[in-house]
Design an enzyme around this catalytic site. Structure first.
Site, PDB file in Angstrom:
ATOM      1  N   GLU A  95       0.847  -1.184   0.000  1.00 19.30           N
ATOM      2  CA  GLU A  95       0.000   0.000   0.000  1.00 19.30           C
ATOM      3  C   GLU A  95       0.889   1.244   0.000  1.00 19.30           C
ATOM      4  OE1 GLU A  95      -2.479   2.482  -0.501  1.00 19.30           O
ATOM      5  OE2 GLU A  95      -3.626   0.670   0.044  1.00 19.30           O
ATOM      6  N   ASP A 144      -8.366   1.315  -6.585  1.00 20.13           N
ATOM      7  CA  ASP A 144      -8.683   2.641  -7.118  1.00 20.13           C
ATOM      8  C   ASP A 144      -9.471   2.483  -8.408  1.00 20.13           C
ATOM      9  OD1 ASP A 144      -7.347   3.921  -5.093  1.00 20.13           O
ATOM     10  OD2 ASP A 144      -5.473   4.119  -6.196  1.00 20.13           O
ATOM     11  N   LYS A 148     -12.784   7.500 -15.104  1.00 19.68           N
ATOM     12  CA  LYS A 148     -12.762   8.085 -16.440  1.00 19.68           C
ATOM     13  C   LYS A 148     -12.118   7.122 -17.434  1.00 19.68           C
ATOM     14  CE  LYS A 148     -12.596  12.873 -14.785  1.00 19.68           C
ATOM     15  NZ  LYS A 148     -11.850  14.155 -14.792  1.00 19.68           N
ATOM     16  N   ASP A 180     -16.895  -2.508  -6.780  1.00 18.27           N
ATOM     17  CA  ASP A 180     -18.281  -2.080  -6.953  1.00 18.27           C
ATOM     18  C   ASP A 180     -18.447  -1.249  -8.225  1.00 18.27           C
ATOM     19  OD1 ASP A 180     -16.611  -0.170  -5.459  1.00 18.27           O
ATOM     20  OD2 ASP A 180     -18.377   1.110  -5.527  1.00 18.27           O
ATOM     21  N   TYR A 215     -14.576   0.521   2.523  1.00 21.51           N
ATOM     22  CA  TYR A 215     -14.868   0.884   1.137  1.00 21.51           C
ATOM     23  C   TYR A 215     -16.128   0.176   0.649  1.00 21.51           C
ATOM     24  CZ  TYR A 215     -10.157   2.784   1.226  1.00 21.51           C
ATOM     25  OH  TYR A 215      -9.044   3.519   1.563  1.00 21.51           O
TER      26      TYR A 215
END
Length: 234
Positions: A95, A144, A148, A180, A215
């Site tokens: 991370e 992440d 776009k 998701d 999340y």
């Protein structure tokens, strides 16, 4: 350099995303200063391994236990949960977001788990130096999204990440993806088979040993339905 050959030098590698967020609390700074050094796998960074010599996986935990890899562990709740549930394996988490690293280290201290190693950086740096077939299971939980279209190439499910992952995973090893974002699911379904991963399952229900993350809870509150995909390295 062909599409399937990538420069393993982290100094020349593009990185997208945040490395720092809000100012760390005093307790979090303490976790990093006191605990992180002992949790880091040796030989991953350019500073301590400029020649990118392969590391000995057995040296990470001092034995030949199976190694699992969590890519982008966020706040670390899933990683600590799995470490407590499966004490016979060693889990390496990657991370680059230092606030998430601080949260994880605090959770490790609170839970008292001993089978966790932490690379506070890009997962590609670790995959550069892991030997072939050294990872028995991998996780990509709520990565992440880069929503776009022009940013989809920044997602983890691209050849730049998947081909090194395929190399370090053992034949038959499981790779789990939770997201998701519908377009992320579509990209995953397209790209993973091309990188040598076979789809085992694609479902709306989580795995039996899953721990819901912050999340996922945010996604559910905002009306986005998660997808859980399981792949086998072939």
């Amino acid at each position: 350099m062909s599409d399937h050959e990538f420069d393993p030098n982290p100094a020349r590698r593009n990185f997208y995303g945040r490395r720092h967020g809000k100012t760390l609390r005093r307790s979090q700074k303490g976790y990093l200063a006191e605990d992180l050094g002992a949790l880091r796998p040796r030989g991953v960074t350019m500073d301590d391994n400029p020649d990118r010599t392969p590391i000995d996986p057995g040296a990470i935990f001092g034995d030949a236990r199976p190694l699992w890899l969590e890519i982008g562990f966020g706040g670390g709740e899933h990683m600590v949960h799995m470490a407590a549930r499966y004490p016979q394996v060693g889990i390496i988490g990657c991370e680059p977001f230092i606030n998430g690293v601080a949260m994880l280290v605090g959770k490790i201290r609170a839970a008292g788990v001993q089978n966790v190693s932490v690379h506070p950086g890009d997962a590609r740096d670790l995959m550069d130096v892991l030997p072939d077939a050294s990872i028995a299971r991998a996780f990509l939980n709520y990565p992440d999204p880069w929503p776009k279209t022009r940013h989809h190439r920044r997602r983890f499910v691209t050849p730049e990440h998947l081909l090194p992952l395929h190399r370090v995973m053992a034949p038959g090893a499981e790779f789990r993806v939770a997201t998701d974002i519908p377009s992320y699911v579509r990209q995953t379904l397209v790209e993973l088979p091309k990188a040598g991963f076979e789809l085992i399952s694609h479902r709306a229900e989580a795995w039996p040993d899953w721990l819901s993350t912050r999340y996922e809870q945010k996604a559910l509150r905002e009306g986005r339905l998660p997808a859980y995909l399981s792949y086998r390295r072939v």
